[in-house]
Design a protein around this motif. Structure first.
Motif, PDB file in Angstrom:
ATOM      1  N   LEU A  10     -11.205 112.089  71.588  1.00  0.00           N
ATOM      2  CA  LEU A  10     -12.242 111.255  71.131  1.00  0.00           C
ATOM      3  C   LEU A  10     -13.385 110.816  72.390  1.00  0.00           C
ATOM      4  CD1 LEU A  10     -10.332 109.520  68.136  1.00  0.00           C
ATOM      5  CD2 LEU A  10     -11.974 111.423  68.124  1.00  0.00           C
ATOM      6  N   ASP A  11     -12.487 110.515  73.368  1.00  0.00           N
ATOM      7  CA  ASP A  11     -13.225 110.110  74.537  1.00  0.00           C
ATOM      8  C   ASP A  11     -14.064 111.231  75.180  1.00  0.00           C
ATOM      9  OD1 ASP A  11     -12.430 107.315  74.037  1.00  0.00           O
ATOM     10  OD2 ASP A  11     -11.049 107.626  75.726  1.00  0.00           O
ATOM     11  N   GLY A  12     -13.563 112.315  75.256  1.00  0.00           N
ATOM     12  CA  GLY A  12     -14.360 113.516  75.731  1.00  0.00           C
ATOM     13  C   GLY A  12     -15.378 113.725  74.688  1.00  0.00           C
ATOM     14  N   GLY A  13     -15.372 113.606  73.488  1.00  0.00           N
ATOM     15  CA  GLY A  13     -16.429 113.982  72.651  1.00  0.00           C
ATOM     16  C   GLY A  13     -17.518 113.093  72.604  1.00  0.00           C
ATOM     17  N   GLU A  14     -17.095 111.781  72.901  1.00  0.00           N
ATOM     18  CA  GLU A  14     -17.972 110.697  72.900  1.00  0.00           C
ATOM     19  C   GLU A  14     -18.601 110.849  74.108  1.00  0.00           C
ATOM     20  OE1 GLU A  14     -18.704 105.890  72.540  1.00  0.00           O
ATOM     21  OE2 GLU A  14     -17.289 107.247  71.348  1.00  0.00           O
ATOM     22  N   SER A  15     -18.413 111.281  75.471  1.00  0.00           N
ATOM     23  CA  SER A  15     -18.954 111.473  76.479  1.00  0.00           C
ATOM     24  C   SER A  15     -20.083 112.575  76.462  1.00  0.00           C
ATOM     25  CB  SER A  15     -17.855 111.823  77.684  1.00  0.00           C
ATOM     26  OG  SER A  15     -17.054 111.026  78.025  1.00  0.00           O
ATOM     27  N   LEU A  16     -19.589 113.553  75.632  1.00  0.00           N
ATOM     28  CA  LEU A  16     -20.791 114.671  75.367  1.00  0.00           C
ATOM     29  C   LEU A  16     -21.742 114.137  74.578  1.00  0.00           C
ATOM     30  CD1 LEU A  16     -21.192 117.567  75.438  1.00  0.00           C
ATOM     31  CD2 LEU A  16     -19.687 117.816  73.614  1.00  0.00           C
ATOM     32  N   VAL A  17     -21.502 113.362  73.477  1.00  0.00           N
ATOM     33  CA  VAL A  17     -22.442 112.820  72.853  1.00  0.00           C
ATOM     34  C   VAL A  17     -23.464 112.052  73.161  1.00  0.00           C
ATOM     35  CG1 VAL A  17     -22.993 111.633  70.352  1.00  0.00           C
ATOM     36  CG2 VAL A  17     -21.344 113.509  70.487  1.00  0.00           C
ATOM     37  N   VAL A  18     -23.019 111.199  74.099  1.00  0.00           N
ATOM     38  CA  VAL A  18     -23.534 110.164  74.818  1.00  0.00           C
ATOM     39  C   VAL A  18     -24.651 110.637  75.893  1.00  0.00           C
ATOM     40  CG1 VAL A  18     -23.665 108.274  76.522  1.00  0.00           C
ATOM     41  CG2 VAL A  18     -22.162 108.120  74.582  1.00  0.00           C
ATOM     42  N   ALA A  56      -9.863 103.964  62.505  1.00  0.00           N
ATOM     43  CA  ALA A  56      -9.279 103.309  61.632  1.00  0.00           C
ATOM     44  C   ALA A  56      -8.184 104.271  60.788  1.00  0.00           C
ATOM     45  CB  ALA A  56     -10.343 103.201  60.477  1.00  0.00           C
ATOM     46  N   LEU A  57      -8.301 105.502  60.518  1.00  0.00           N
ATOM     47  CA  LEU A  57      -7.115 106.327  59.955  1.00  0.00           C
ATOM     48  C   LEU A  57      -6.069 106.419  61.015  1.00  0.00           C
ATOM     49  CD1 LEU A  57      -9.542 109.142  58.466  1.00  0.00           C
ATOM     50  CD2 LEU A  57      -8.119 107.575  57.251  1.00  0.00           C
ATOM     51  N   ASN A  58      -6.403 106.568  62.373  1.00  0.00           N
ATOM     52  CA  ASN A  58      -5.185 106.617  63.183  1.00  0.00           C
ATOM     53  C   ASN A  58      -4.496 105.461  63.210  1.00  0.00           C
ATOM     54  OD1 ASN A  58      -5.767 109.289  63.954  1.00  0.00           O
ATOM     55  ND2 ASN A  58      -6.851 108.859  65.845  1.00  0.00           N
ATOM     56  N   GLY A  59      -5.029 104.455  62.967  1.00  0.00           N
ATOM     57  CA  GLY A  59      -4.379 102.899  63.268  1.00  0.00           C
ATOM     58  C   GLY A  59      -3.358 102.676  61.997  1.00  0.00           C
ATOM     59  N   GLY A  60      -3.811 103.326  60.691  1.00  0.00           N
ATOM     60  CA  GLY A  60      -2.912 103.257  59.553  1.00  0.00           C
ATOM     61  C   GLY A  60      -2.012 104.351  59.366  1.00  0.00           C
ATOM     62  N   LYS A  81     -25.267 107.871  66.891  1.00  0.00           N
ATOM     63  CA  LYS A  81     -24.961 106.756  65.593  1.00  0.00           C
ATOM     64  C   LYS A  81     -24.039 107.403  64.473  1.00  0.00           C
ATOM     65  CE  LYS A  81     -27.191 104.090  61.775  1.00  0.00           C
ATOM     66  NZ  LYS A  81     -28.371 104.083  61.016  1.00  0.00           N
ATOM     67  N   GLN A  82     -24.359 108.515  64.288  1.00  0.00           N
ATOM     68  CA  GLN A  82     -23.267 109.590  63.294  1.00  0.00           C
ATOM     69  C   GLN A  82     -21.857 109.382  64.011  1.00  0.00           C
ATOM     70  OE1 GLN A  82     -24.992 113.080  61.916  1.00  0.00           O
ATOM     71  NE2 GLN A  82     -26.918 111.987  61.241  1.00  0.00           N
ATOM     72  N   TRP A  83     -21.925 109.951  65.352  1.00  0.00           N
ATOM     73  CA  TRP A  83     -20.740 110.028  65.923  1.00  0.00           C
ATOM     74  C   TRP A  83     -19.865 108.691  65.879  1.00  0.00           C
ATOM     75  CZ3 TRP A  83     -16.793 112.986  67.882  1.00  0.00           C
ATOM     76  CH2 TRP A  83     -15.994 112.162  68.765  1.00  0.00           C
ATOM     77  N   ARG A  84     -20.455 107.783  66.377  1.00  0.00           N
ATOM     78  CA  ARG A  84     -20.140 106.412  66.377  1.00  0.00           C
ATOM     79  C   ARG A  84     -19.260 105.938  65.101  1.00  0.00           C
ATOM     80  NH1 ARG A  84     -23.558 103.622  70.998  1.00  0.00           N
ATOM     81  NH2 ARG A  84     -22.447 104.532  72.545  1.00  0.00           N
ATOM     82  N   GLY A  85     -20.130 106.200  64.085  1.00  0.00           N
ATOM     83  CA  GLY A  85     -19.630 105.983  62.648  1.00  0.00           C
ATOM     84  C   GLY A  85     -18.161 106.979  62.302  1.00  0.00           C
ATOM     85  N   LEU A  86     -18.316 108.240  62.853  1.00  0.00           N
ATOM     86  CA  LEU A  86     -17.151 109.078  62.639  1.00  0.00           C
ATOM     87  C   LEU A  86     -15.848 108.471  63.596  1.00  0.00           C
ATOM     88  CD1 LEU A  86     -18.795 112.792  62.442  1.00  0.00           C
ATOM     89  CD2 LEU A  86     -17.591 111.462  60.799  1.00  0.00           C
TER      90      LEU A  86
END
Length: 109
Positions: free
Chosen positions: A71-79, A39-43, A28-33
């Protein structure tokens, strides 16, 4: 080396539950981050000057873009970590089930 390994199923299942709770919280925390970073990258907060454009070129562009890969690599690890508690629970329960079945098959006379 020991001849046997003993695990207290109640304690192991309790630990698995704690691990599941921690994993869910981490996800949950990862997805928020991740949403915040996206969003920051989009701006493009680095601006449109030459250094900002250069940063964007090497950070946000490419196939795949380096920022997305990280970011995708980090997400895979957290999942994967978020699923660990359930996998431990299934493993412990499987061992308990096999022990009970074996005890039934080989009852002491």
């Amino acid at each position: 080396m020991t001849d046997s390994t003993a695990v207290n199923p109640k304690q192991a299942l309790g630990a698995a539950t704690q691990l599941t709770t921690a994993g869910e919280s981490m996800l949950k925390q990862w997805r928020g981050l991740r949403a915040r970073i996206d969003a920051l990258n989009g701006g493009q907060p680095w601006g449109n000057d030459e250094p900002g454009k250069n940063f964007n070129k090497y950070y946000l562009e490419g196939n795949p873009p380096p920022c997305t890969s990280v970011l995708d690599g980090g997400e895979s690890l957290v999942v994967a970590l978020s699923k660990l508690g359930e996998q431990v629970k299934e493993g412990v329960q499987g061992v308990v089930d096999i022990d009970e079945l074996t005890a039934e098959w080989f009852k002491k006379k």
